[in-house]
Write a protein that holds these residues in place. Structure first.
Motif, mmCIF file in Angstrom:
data_model
loop_
_atom_site.group_PDB
_atom_site.id
_atom_site.type_symbol
_atom_site.label_atom_id
_atom_site.label_comp_id
_atom_site.label_asym_id
_atom_site.label_seq_id
_atom_site.Cartn_x
_atom_site.Cartn_y
_atom_site.Cartn_z
ATOM 1 N N SER A 64 0.821 -1.219 0.000
ATOM 2 C CA SER A 64 0.000 0.000 0.000
ATOM 3 C C SER A 64 0.851 1.264 0.000
ATOM 4 N N VAL A 65 2.134 1.115 0.354
ATOM 5 C CA VAL A 65 3.041 2.263 0.442
ATOM 6 C C VAL A 65 3.931 2.381 -0.787
ATOM 7 N N PHE A 66 4.389 1.231 -1.314
ATOM 8 C CA PHE A 66 5.358 1.217 -2.414
ATOM 9 C C PHE A 66 4.750 0.596 -3.662
ATOM 10 N N GLY A 67 5.219 1.036 -4.814
ATOM 11 C CA GLY A 67 4.785 0.418 -6.054
ATOM 12 C C GLY A 67 4.597 1.434 -7.156
ATOM 13 N N PRO A 68 4.261 0.953 -8.334
ATOM 14 C CA PRO A 68 4.130 1.843 -9.488
ATOM 15 C C PRO A 68 2.849 2.663 -9.502
ATOM 16 N N GLY A 69 1.897 2.337 -8.647
ATOM 17 C CA GLY A 69 0.612 3.017 -8.672
ATOM 18 C C GLY A 69 0.672 4.462 -8.207
ATOM 19 N N GLU A 70 -0.389 5.189 -8.490
ATOM 20 C CA GLU A 70 -0.500 6.597 -8.112
ATOM 21 C C GLU A 70 -0.444 6.743 -6.596
ATOM 22 N N GLY A 71 0.359 7.711 -6.139
ATOM 23 C CA GLY A 71 0.434 8.015 -4.714
ATOM 24 C C GLY A 71 1.325 7.090 -3.922
#
Length: 655
Positions: free
Chosen positions: A176-183
């Motif tokens: 929920s904190v890291f990754g390619p998604g927005e935010g």
């Protein structure tokens, strides 16, 4: 073409049962002494040992007691590595008391976990509002990675998945904190570990999202704009360590200076490097990523050919526990952290899974028998963090540039990453002996063991007996469920001059079927077929590359996989006054008086006589020499007979 993710997931890692006189002793030591001792140390109950605070921090985070956080920001990882070692130990031998203790710690961890899945005692107790704000320094993902590894090991050993569930919740939080998604943060940890841990979680669960998250962290490292650089600038260029402002952020220190596929040299903190390389190699095998594979090969070649000590130690400077540059391998100010050699073994194993090349197993063997084994005292209760190749005790205590080098092993450390790392490696040693490629079984380490696997579509049991490290006799007995054709590959060690092989008593031609340093025997195997191997194991001299200045005009002694050293206990000090005779041979004797019994090596040499010196500090005449018999013992045993001088590299006289 590379293996698919599914192919690689369904191919199990080979885990043998160790049946080896030499190594079983150390595995039992880990089980009976090291793991219980470290449990008490983590609870701050060992008199004279430096306080850990690790369990106390979890008790505070869980609300069982009040108080302040103590120790390093990554103190939680000591608990994780202990749990991982406990898991491996339980997979070898069930122990109700050890399981009870481990379950108790896992219950404590569950109570310390936050409602959103977050788990880290430092940020729970001390700075709850600063989660994920200093990835460069604060090791949040590193600690999570070690707990993931522990969770998988414990679940595999006991079938209990409470810690696994805890860590799956933590990974959900991380997603929920890291990754390619927005935010989401496009970052990665300053200390690599989460990457290889997520791949273990993937292997156990089959959940592809864990592999994808690992790949995200690997792929994101070093990309422009540099995440860690931006983060550092946003917090006013302040370091967590002391809160001081830094002139510049060293991106090479944690290998974030370039995208990983563009890196060609081992740089920065040695442990971080090899943990990352380990994950890169496994990802390359999982995904068939040839660019990642070739990056691993380049990094391996630089590390093993230009930046590794004879003992398998890596990381030549205490400043940053880091690599410096090619051929810079000082013996007396060396770092060669125990964890770095363990990480090198991890890397070697993954490279062997990518491609069966004996050079990877050679390094794995070198690091295991020398740097790692030598880091722990024979009592299992004292440890080296730094593993030098030359020690002068007075210099260690009086020269500030050598304070990191210890002449005696310590009971514990405030930063205690190394002792539990040794415990988890010894108790998982059964995973490093063999690999399989297609229908060929590769014997990478000659350690007595029993393995059950499948080769050529047939269930096969292999029994290995080994006289290593003292003699070179090895026997493998093959038990296929039915007669079947497959291959058995035997490593020709780099330290050996040859290898004699007999199958059912018939000798094989010396140069037949050599492939990448392995002798591959392909035939139809029947029940009870026997392979007998004899590898010459004589003491011999080793010389360093001419560019390796620290070892110019010096030689070292090696016998089989073991590097030897001179100690003050056997040779009058100063050891710097000794020269080996270039023409002299070696005499080998098994000495029961050495700890655990070992082969000692004697050689003829010369000693400079300081007592006959007639000048002042300097003079025009060379001091006289007299002939002496020099005695060398295995490096892994040094420091077990009291404090004194030690050296691996010795000056050599003669042309």
């Amino acid at each position: 073409m590379g293996k698919t993710v599914q192919d690689y997931h369904t191919q199990p890692l080979l885990t043998a049962a160790v049946r080896d006189e030499f190594w079983e002793r150390y595995i039992r030591l880990a089980q009976d002494v090291v793991i219980p001792y470290q449990y008490e140390t983590l609870h701050d109950r060992v008199e004279g040992a430096e306080l850990s605070h690790a369990i106390a921090n979890f008790e505070i985070a869980a609300g069982r007691k009040t108080g302040e956080f103590h120790g390093f920001v990554f103190q939680d990882s000591d608990v994780a590595k202990w749990l991982e070692a406990a898991g491996y130990s339980l997979s070898i031998r069930r122990d109700a008391e050890l399981e009870r203790k481990a379950d108790g710690i896992i219950e404590l961890i569950a109570e310390a976990q936050q409602p959103d899945g977050y788990l880290n005692t430092y940020f729970t107790i001390k700075e709850p509002g600063k989660r994920w704000t200093n990835l460069n320094d604060c090791h949040e993902l590193y600690c999570a990675g070690h707990f993931i590894e522990a969770a998988v090991a414990y679940a595999e050993a006991t079938g209990k998945e409470k810690l696994l569930q805890i860590m799956c919740r933590m990974v959900e939080h991380i997603e929920s904190v890291f990754g390619p998604g927005e935010g989401r943060l496009k970052g990665y940890d300053g200390h690599q570990e989460i990457e290889l841990a997520l791949l273990k979680l993937y292997r156990y669960t089959g959940e592809a999202r864990y592999l994808e998250l690992s790949q995200f962290f690997i792929d994101q490292r070093g990309q422009q704009p540099h995440f860690l650089q931006q983060e550092w600038e946003q917090r006013g260029q302040l370091s967590f360590w002391g809160g001081s402002r830094m002139e510049q952020l060293d991106l090479k220190y944690n290998q974030s200076h370039l995208p990983v596929r563009e890196q060609t040299e081992a740089v920065g903190h040695a442990v971080r490097a090899v943990y990352m390389y380990t994950a890169m190699a496994e990802l390359a095998a999982l995904t068939g990523d040839e660019a990642l594979h070739q990056a691993c090969v380049r990094l391996w070649d630089n590390l093993a050919d230009k930046q590794m000590y004879l003992t398998g130690g890596i990381g030549s400077t205490h400043a940053g526990e880091a690599f410096t540059f090619d051929y810079d391998l000082p013996n007396d100010t060396v770092y060669a952290e125990t964890c770095a050699s363990i990480g090198l073994i991890f890397f070697a194993r993954r490279m062997l899974m990518l491609a069966p090349q004996a050079r990877y197993a050679d390094v794995m063997e070198r690091a295991l028998y020398n740097n790692v084994l030598g880091s722990m005292a024979q009592d299992g209760k004292h440890y080296f963090y730094v593993n030098p190749l030359e020690v002068w005790p007075q210099a260690c205590s009086c020269n500030p540039g050598k304070h990191h080098v210890k002449a005696e092993r310590q009971g514990w450390f405030g930063c205690a990453c190394c002792p539990p790392n040794v415990a988890r490696l010894l108790t998982s040693l059964n995973q490093y002996i063999y690999t399989v490629h297609s229908d060929v079984l590769y014997a990478n380490l000659y350690i007595g063991s029993e393995l059950e696997t499948e080769l050529g579509g047939t269930a096969v049991r292999i029994e290995q007996t080994s006289s290593f490290p003292w003699e070179g006799a090895v026997k493998l007995t093959v038990h296929p469920a039915e007669a079947a054709e497959f291959g058995v590959a035997l490593r020709l060690p780099s330290w050996s001059t040859g290898m004699e092989i007999r199958v059912n008593g018939a000798s094989l031609a010396a140069a037949e079927n050599m492939e990448n340093g392995y002798r591959v025997i392909r035939r139809v195997w029947s029940e009870g077929d026997i392979i007998e191997v004899m590898i010459p194991m004589e003491a011999h001299r080793v010389y360093a590359h001419p560019n390796l200045r620290a070892d110019a005009h010096r030689t070292a002694i090696q016998r089989g996989p073991l590097v030897y050293c001179l100690e003050g206990a056997d040779n009058a000090e100063p050891l710097s006054s000794i020269m080996l005779s270039r023409q002299g041979g070696f005499k080998e004797v098994f000495d029961e008086a050495l700890p655990g019994g070992a082969v000692a090596v004697a050689a003829e040499g010369w000693r400079t006589e300081a007592g006959s010196w007639t000048g002042g500090l300097y003079g025009r005449e060379r001091a006289p020499r007299k002939p002496v018999t020099v005695r060398a013992v295995p490096y892994y045993l040094w420091g077990n007979r009291g404090s004194g001088e030690m050296t691996v590299w010795v000056a050599e006289s003669g042309v």
